[in-house]
Design a protein around this motif. Structure first.
Motif, PDB file in Angstrom:
ATOM      1  N   TYR A  80     -45.531  -3.879 -21.955  1.00 37.63           N
ATOM      2  CA  TYR A  80     -44.633  -3.225 -22.904  1.00 37.63           C
ATOM      3  C   TYR A  80     -44.002  -4.249 -23.839  1.00 37.63           C
ATOM      4  CZ  TYR A  80     -44.767   0.974 -19.968  1.00 37.63           C
ATOM      5  OH  TYR A  80     -45.166   2.077 -19.271  1.00 37.63           O
ATOM      6  N   LYS A  81     -43.624  -3.770 -25.020  1.00 39.21           N
ATOM      7  CA  LYS A  81     -42.731  -4.502 -25.913  1.00 39.21           C
ATOM      8  C   LYS A  81     -41.378  -3.802 -25.854  1.00 39.21           C
ATOM      9  CE  LYS A  81     -46.297  -6.098 -29.137  1.00 39.21           C
ATOM     10  NZ  LYS A  81     -46.780  -6.040 -30.548  1.00 39.21           N
ATOM     11  N   TYR A  87     -37.166  -3.718 -26.717  1.00 35.64           N
ATOM     12  CA  TYR A  87     -36.110  -4.179 -27.609  1.00 35.64           C
ATOM     13  C   TYR A  87     -34.783  -3.549 -27.182  1.00 35.64           C
ATOM     14  CZ  TYR A  87     -40.310  -4.978 -30.394  1.00 35.64           C
ATOM     15  OH  TYR A  87     -41.558  -5.354 -30.815  1.00 35.64           O
ATOM     16  N   GLY A  88     -33.779  -4.372 -26.929  1.00 36.14           N
ATOM     17  CA  GLY A  88     -32.429  -3.880 -26.673  1.00 36.14           C
ATOM     18  C   GLY A  88     -32.195  -3.276 -25.310  1.00 36.14           C
ATOM     19  N   THR A  89     -33.129  -3.430 -24.371  1.00 38.09           N
ATOM     20  CA  THR A  89     -32.930  -2.909 -23.020  1.00 38.09           C
ATOM     21  C   THR A  89     -33.878  -3.635 -22.078  1.00 38.09           C
ATOM     22  OG1 THR A  89     -32.819  -0.903 -21.660  1.00 38.09           O
ATOM     23  CG2 THR A  89     -34.600  -1.027 -23.283  1.00 38.09           C
ATOM     24  N   GLU A  90     -33.855  -3.274 -20.800  1.00 39.02           N
ATOM     25  CA  GLU A  90     -34.742  -3.864 -19.802  1.00 39.02           C
ATOM     26  C   GLU A  90     -35.010  -2.825 -18.720  1.00 39.02           C
ATOM     27  OE1 GLU A  90     -32.917  -7.289 -18.117  1.00 39.02           O
ATOM     28  OE2 GLU A  90     -32.642  -8.318 -20.043  1.00 39.02           O
ATOM     29  N   PHE A  91     -36.119  -3.010 -18.000  1.00 35.64           N
ATOM     30  CA  PHE A  91     -36.361  -2.194 -16.822  1.00 35.64           C
ATOM     31  C   PHE A  91     -35.412  -2.633 -15.709  1.00 35.64           C
ATOM     32  CE2 PHE A  91     -40.699  -1.842 -18.713  1.00 35.64           C
ATOM     33  CZ  PHE A  91     -40.733  -0.463 -18.822  1.00 35.64           C
ATOM     34  N   ASN A 110     -42.508  -8.852 -14.479  1.00 37.20           N
ATOM     35  CA  ASN A 110     -41.419  -9.485 -15.226  1.00 37.20           C
ATOM     36  C   ASN A 110     -40.676  -8.377 -15.959  1.00 37.20           C
ATOM     37  OD1 ASN A 110     -42.830  -9.023 -17.741  1.00 37.20           O
ATOM     38  ND2 ASN A 110     -44.067 -10.838 -17.292  1.00 37.20           N
ATOM     39  N   LYS A 111     -39.886  -8.722 -16.954  1.00 30.19           N
ATOM     40  CA  LYS A 111     -39.036  -7.731 -17.615  1.00 30.19           C
ATOM     41  C   LYS A 111     -39.820  -6.704 -18.419  1.00 30.19           C
ATOM     42  CE  LYS A 111     -35.071 -10.837 -17.976  1.00 30.19           C
ATOM     43  NZ  LYS A 111     -34.137 -11.525 -18.894  1.00 30.19           N
ATOM     44  N   SER A 112     -41.102  -6.978 -18.700  1.00 23.70           N
ATOM     45  CA  SER A 112     -41.846  -6.063 -19.567  1.00 23.70           C
ATOM     46  C   SER A 112     -43.242  -5.732 -19.051  1.00 23.70           C
ATOM     47  CB  SER A 112     -41.967  -6.668 -20.973  1.00 23.70           C
ATOM     48  OG  SER A 112     -42.640  -7.907 -20.930  1.00 23.70           O
ATOM     49  N   VAL A 113     -43.571  -6.119 -17.819  1.00 24.77           N
ATOM     50  CA  VAL A 113     -44.912  -5.881 -17.278  1.00 24.77           C
ATOM     51  C   VAL A 113     -44.785  -5.181 -15.926  1.00 24.77           C
ATOM     52  CG1 VAL A 113     -47.088  -6.909 -16.552  1.00 24.77           C
ATOM     53  CG2 VAL A 113     -45.816  -7.917 -18.452  1.00 24.77           C
ATOM     54  N   SER A 129     -36.307   3.459 -14.562  1.00 18.70           N
ATOM     55  CA  SER A 129     -34.903   3.381 -14.972  1.00 18.70           C
ATOM     56  C   SER A 129     -34.692   2.121 -15.802  1.00 18.70           C
ATOM     57  CB  SER A 129     -33.986   3.353 -13.746  1.00 18.70           C
ATOM     58  OG  SER A 129     -34.084   4.561 -13.020  1.00 18.70           O
ATOM     59  N   LEU A 130     -33.869   2.262 -16.833  1.00 13.57           N
ATOM     60  CA  LEU A 130     -33.533   1.146 -17.705  1.00 13.57           C
ATOM     61  C   LEU A 130     -32.068   0.775 -17.509  1.00 13.57           C
ATOM     62  CD1 LEU A 130     -35.182   2.562 -20.954  1.00 13.57           C
ATOM     63  CD2 LEU A 130     -36.251   1.090 -19.249  1.00 13.57           C
ATOM     64  N   ILE A 131     -31.726  -0.440 -17.888  1.00 17.37           N
ATOM     65  CA  ILE A 131     -30.325  -0.824 -17.813  1.00 17.37           C
ATOM     66  C   ILE A 131     -29.520   0.020 -18.791  1.00 17.37           C
ATOM     67  CG2 ILE A 131     -30.845  -3.169 -17.060  1.00 17.37           C
ATOM     68  CD1 ILE A 131     -30.393  -4.107 -19.915  1.00 17.37           C
ATOM     69  N   TYR A 132     -28.226   0.137 -18.525  1.00 19.23           N
ATOM     70  CA  TYR A 132     -27.297   0.914 -19.343  1.00 19.23           C
ATOM     71  C   TYR A 132     -27.638   2.401 -19.307  1.00 19.23           C
ATOM     72  CZ  TYR A 132     -27.081  -3.862 -20.957  1.00 19.23           C
ATOM     73  OH  TYR A 132     -27.040  -5.230 -20.994  1.00 19.23           O
ATOM     74  N   ASN A 133     -28.074   2.863 -18.106  1.00 17.97           N
ATOM     75  CA  ASN A 133     -28.249   4.292 -17.855  1.00 17.97           C
ATOM     76  C   ASN A 133     -29.369   4.906 -18.688  1.00 17.97           C
ATOM     77  OD1 ASN A 133     -27.394   6.508 -16.314  1.00 17.97           O
ATOM     78  ND2 ASN A 133     -26.269   7.362 -18.041  1.00 17.97           N
ATOM     79  N   GLY A 134     -30.416   4.134 -18.977  1.00 20.78           N
ATOM     80  CA  GLY A 134     -31.555   4.664 -19.721  1.00 20.78           C
ATOM     81  C   GLY A 134     -32.694   5.055 -18.796  1.00 20.78           C
ATOM     82  N   THR A 135     -33.632   5.837 -19.319  1.00 22.82           N
ATOM     83  CA  THR A 135     -34.785   6.306 -18.551  1.00 22.82           C
ATOM     84  C   THR A 135     -36.027   6.269 -19.431  1.00 22.82           C
ATOM     85  OG1 THR A 135     -33.396   7.787 -17.235  1.00 22.82           O
ATOM     86  CG2 THR A 135     -35.756   8.214 -17.223  1.00 22.82           C
TER      87      THR A 135
END
Length: 357
Positions: free
Chosen positions: A190-191, A193-197, A220-223, A251-257
């Motif tokens: 993945y690419k 921006y502005g968040t992380e898994f 890692n943060k994007s694979v 789930s993403l940081i800051y309550n994202g999905t």
């Protein structure tokens, strides 16, 4: 009217100081998101400074609205804030959104007391003018209108808004799937921006032969690595249904999905077969065990009836098997296997009159 002009000048000064980039920033808190540190109606006094984790800052995400929250995380490309009374942090913001750092607060009770004291003092000192004001019908509308204008300007100056902030300065989280690798297991690139898994909640593979729950890991943060069960791979290789669909919930940081659905096509390779000095060498390039059917036709003399032996062997992933046939003066071998749903058969003459062919 002279006194009103002086008052209007003072209010306009506050207005201009607020909106013309002065280091000083004065505003009234408009919500309870920072309880108990800041309450609705408290006055904040902020200065231009470099924010640190734990600071209360003023940041603006549109020309008409600013937020007073605490910094909880600072990264190279964004800053995260959170209201003390809020259960979740705000969306990541660009550091340029930070207007000022709060250094002083005036509690609303003290602020109200100051304003009321000033009002009563003015009424007492100018009591004769106040009496004439209320007795004057002609001046009342003019004075009321000017007072309303002054009051509106004062409210705008103190309310947490800032037209100097650029639109679009908030870092909007975005995720793009850049690549999928399928070699038995599945790797998703993945690419981001502005968040992380933060975690992988579930990964499910769908095919006409069933639904499979897969284990998954963050490399890692994007694979993301998805482990596909071997029995599932063996089934689709045998049946030839290469098209499957993967559904991912993360789930993403800051309550994202993130909910993703991707077509996945598996493709298996033919085993390599080599004849070398009377031996047959078979290599399995696939990530699954490959069943190999081997039939050996042999004879010890030319012109006699051929004997037949049949074997079914299983080649482990990436392994090599060698079959030595030099003990037979005359020998043929038939090799068959299934790959991508196709039955593949080869027949080779290996030995003739005691010599490799």
């Amino acid at each position: 009217m002279k006194r009103e002009a002086i008052l209007l000048t003072a209010v306009l000064t506050i207005f201009l100081v607020r909106f013309l980039g002065s280091p000083l920033f004065i505003a009234i808190v408009a919500s309870n998101s920072m309880n108990p540190t800041l309450r609705m109606g408290d006055l904040i006094i902020a200065y231009k400074d470099e924010p640190k984790v734990g600071d209360i800052v003023v940041w603006c995400y549109s020309p008409l609205y600013c937020i007073v929250h605490r910094v909880v995380e600072i990264r190279d490309s964004y800053i995260v804030t959170k209201g003390d009374a809020n259960p979740y942090p705000d969306y990541p913001i660009n550091p340029s959104c930070i207007v000022r750092v709060v250094y002083y607060t005036v509690p609303r009770e003290f602020l109200s007391l100051i304003l009321l004291s000033i009002l009563f003092i003015l009424i007492y000192v100018k009591r004769s003018q106040v009496i004439r004001l209320f007795n004057s019908v002609e001046k009342a509308p003019i004075i009321s209108l000017s007072s309303i204008v002054i009051l509106i300007i004062l409210i705008i100056s103190l309310f947490p808004i800032s037209p100097s902030t650029r639109l679009g300065s908030v870092v909007k989280p975005r995720i793009e799937l850049s690549k999928i690798e399928v070699e038995g297991n599945i790797i998703l690139y993945y690419k981001i921006y502005g968040t992380e898994f933060s975690s992988i909640d579930s990964v499910i593979l769908y095919s006409r032969y069933g639904v499979i729950q897969c284990n998954s890991y963050l490399l890692n943060k994007s694979v993301i690595l998805v482990e596909v069960p071997t029995n599932f791979l063996e089934t689709i290789n045998e049946k030839g249904d290469m098209e499957t669909y993967l559904k991912l919930n993360a789930s993403l940081i800051y309550n994202g999905t993130l909910i993703g659905a991707y077509p996945i096509r598996f493709s298996f390779h033919d085993p390599s077969i080599e004849l070398l000095n009377g031996s047959v060498i078979i290599r399995n390039p696939n990530p699954i065990k490959t069943p190999i059917n081997i039939t050996i036709y042999y004879a010890y003399k030319e012109g006699i009836e051929w004997s037949i032996e049949t074997y079914r062997l299983y080649l482990d992933p990436g392994s090599t098997m060698k079959i030595d046939l030099t003990s037979y003066p005359y020998v043929y071998v038939k090799i068959s296997y299934i790959v991508n749903g196709r039955l593949v058969t080869y027949k080779y003459e290996v030995m003739r009159n005691g010599s490799p062919v």
